[in-house]
Design a protein around this motif. Structure first.
Motif, short mmCIF file in Angstrom:
data_model
loop_
_atom_site.label_atom_id
_atom_site.label_comp_id
_atom_site.label_asym_id
_atom_site.label_seq_id
_atom_site.Cartn_x
_atom_site.Cartn_y
_atom_site.Cartn_z
N THR A 27 31.61 7.20 43.40
CA THR A 27 32.44 8.40 43.42
C THR A 27 31.81 9.52 44.24
OG1 THR A 27 33.53 10.09 42.05
CG2 THR A 27 31.43 9.25 41.26
N GLU A 28 32.66 10.27 44.91
CA GLU A 28 32.21 11.45 45.66
C GLU A 28 32.58 12.74 44.96
OE1 GLU A 28 33.86 11.05 49.57
OE2 GLU A 28 32.60 9.33 50.09
N THR A 29 33.32 12.61 43.85
CA THR A 29 33.78 13.80 43.12
C THR A 29 33.18 13.92 41.73
OG1 THR A 29 35.70 12.65 42.17
CG2 THR A 29 36.00 13.68 44.34
N ASP A 30 32.47 12.89 41.29
CA ASP A 30 31.95 12.81 39.92
C ASP A 30 33.09 12.83 38.90
OD1 ASP A 30 29.34 12.64 40.78
OD2 ASP A 30 28.96 14.79 40.61
N LYS A 31 34.25 12.34 39.34
CA LYS A 31 35.41 12.21 38.45
C LYS A 31 36.05 10.85 38.72
CE LYS A 31 36.42 17.17 38.35
NZ LYS A 31 37.42 18.22 38.66
N ILE A 32 36.19 10.06 37.68
CA ILE A 32 36.79 8.73 37.81
C ILE A 32 37.83 8.57 36.70
CG2 ILE A 32 34.75 7.75 38.90
CD1 ILE A 32 33.97 6.51 36.21
N GLY A 33 38.62 7.49 36.78
CA GLY A 33 39.68 7.33 35.81
C GLY A 33 39.82 5.92 35.28
N PHE A 34 40.62 5.80 34.22
CA PHE A 34 40.94 4.52 33.61
C PHE A 34 42.40 4.55 33.19
CE2 PHE A 34 41.68 1.93 29.82
CZ PHE A 34 41.18 0.70 30.23
N VAL A 35 43.14 3.49 33.54
CA VAL A 35 44.53 3.33 33.09
C VAL A 35 44.64 2.02 32.34
CG1 VAL A 35 46.93 3.00 33.80
CG2 VAL A 35 45.51 4.72 34.97
N GLY A 36 44.96 2.12 31.06
CA GLY A 36 45.14 0.93 30.23
C GLY A 36 46.60 0.57 30.11
N GLY A 37 46.87 -0.63 29.65
CA GLY A 37 48.24 -1.06 29.41
C GLY A 37 48.68 -0.62 28.03
#
Length: 330
Positions: free
Chosen positions: A141-151
């Motif tokens: 990451t270049e923003t120090d922000k990542i995500g997760f999308v679950g079903g």
């Protein structure tokens, strides 16, 4: 998969095994279909590998609504299909019931435990593989922000999310991880539009990498990342090739090998029941590195992840399993 059959299987052997000539396998795919490019498709590849190696055909059924699970399973059993493999946790209630009615038939289920003497329950240590891809996301990451999308919002998917967060935090204790579930019904597995919308909302908040564990819904996450010039992480099958250059890696579950092994064991009259729990030590989960993402994973990143993998296998790194108590420390 040298440790796949041994060590991972807590089992008792069935004494009533069909000989190869009488083998009549059946596979029941769950919602999303066998070509979901993820979980079901991994199982399909395993069944196809078995067919290619042995020449033995198998019957199949693709569930399109929940009421079909028990009906399909019972119909296969009545027709003498054996073994019968149910793909997905949602098959558990049907298998619990039908396996009691047909005690001489071998059953296997992927992603859930059915405690019956004629059932092999195949589960995975998703938190271990998710930890590794969380590390990769935190390093990329270049923003120090990542995500997760679950079903579907169930403990199994929270197990992915929690492992991912722990891996990311191990690299960067200040990282932000956004998390969204798609829904609370089985429809959550087959909504690419919603998956794309959730990913885009996380990108809008500054995330530059999103990991999905959402079946066909995740295809929308991968597409959104490609459209936005961001990165995504695939799941279950190796999805790196779907959008080369924008899929950072994939958290692979070896459902294909588990299905092929169950069918092969039935063919060889070595089918056993009980629980198979497959993690990094058994090559049951992994992160994908191939020509499609080689430019995204530096040698330093790969070395760090391999070191963590070794420490997880040795027990030096302990990862909290969300399903052990339905909580996540992150």
């Amino acid at each position: 998969m040298k440790k796949f059959a041994a060590g991972a299987l807590l089992a008792t052997a069935l004494s009533t095994g069909a000989v190869a000539a009488d083998l009549k396998p059946a596979v029941i795919f769950d919602m999303g279909g066998k070509f979901d490019k993820s979980f079901n498709e991994a199982a399909y590849r395993g069944a196809e590998a078995f067919k290619e190696k042995t020449g033995i055909e198998y019957r199949e059924f693709e569930v399109t609504n929940p009421s079909q699970r028990e009906q399909a399973m019972r119909n296969f059993a009545r027709r003498g299909m054996n073994p019968i493999i149910g793909i997905g946790f949602a098959q558990a209630a049907a298998m619990e019931k039908v396996s009691k009615e047909f005690p001489e038939t071998k059953f296997a289920i992927v992603d859930m435990v059915v405690d019956q003497p004629n059932v092999r329950s195949i589960v995975f240590k998703e938190h271990e593989g998710s930890y590794l891809v969380g590390m990769i996301a935190a390093m990329a990451t270049e923003t120090d922000k990542i995500g997760f999308v679950g079903g579907m919002d169930i403990p199994l998917i929270s197990k992915f999310s929690c492992g991912y967060k722990q891996g990311a935090a191990a690299v960067n204790g200040d990282i932000t991880v956004y998390s969204n579930m798609t829904g609370t019904t089985p429809a959550a597995w087959n909504d690419p539009v919603k998956g794309g919308e959730l990913a885009k909302s996380q990108f809008a908040r500054g995330a530059d990498i999103v990991f999905h564990a959402a079946g066909s819904t995740g295809l929308g996450v991968l597409q959104a990342a490609a459209d936005e010039g961001k990165l995504a992480i695939g799941v279950d099958s190796n999805q790196n090739h779907l959008h080369p250059g924008s899929v950072l890696t994939s958290m692979v579950k070896r459902v294909d090998v588990a299905v092929e092994q169950a069918l092969m064991d039935a063919k060889n009259d070595t089918f056993s029941t009980g629980i198979q729990s497959l993690g990094l030590a058994e090559d049951g989960v992994a992160y994908a590195l191939d020509k499609y993402n080689a430019d995204l994973i530096s040698e330093e990143m790969a070395a760090a992840v391999e070191a963590a993998k070794a420490d997880i296998i040795s027990g030096k790194i302990e990862i909290h399993d969300y399903m052990s108590d339905n909580t996540c420390p992150m």
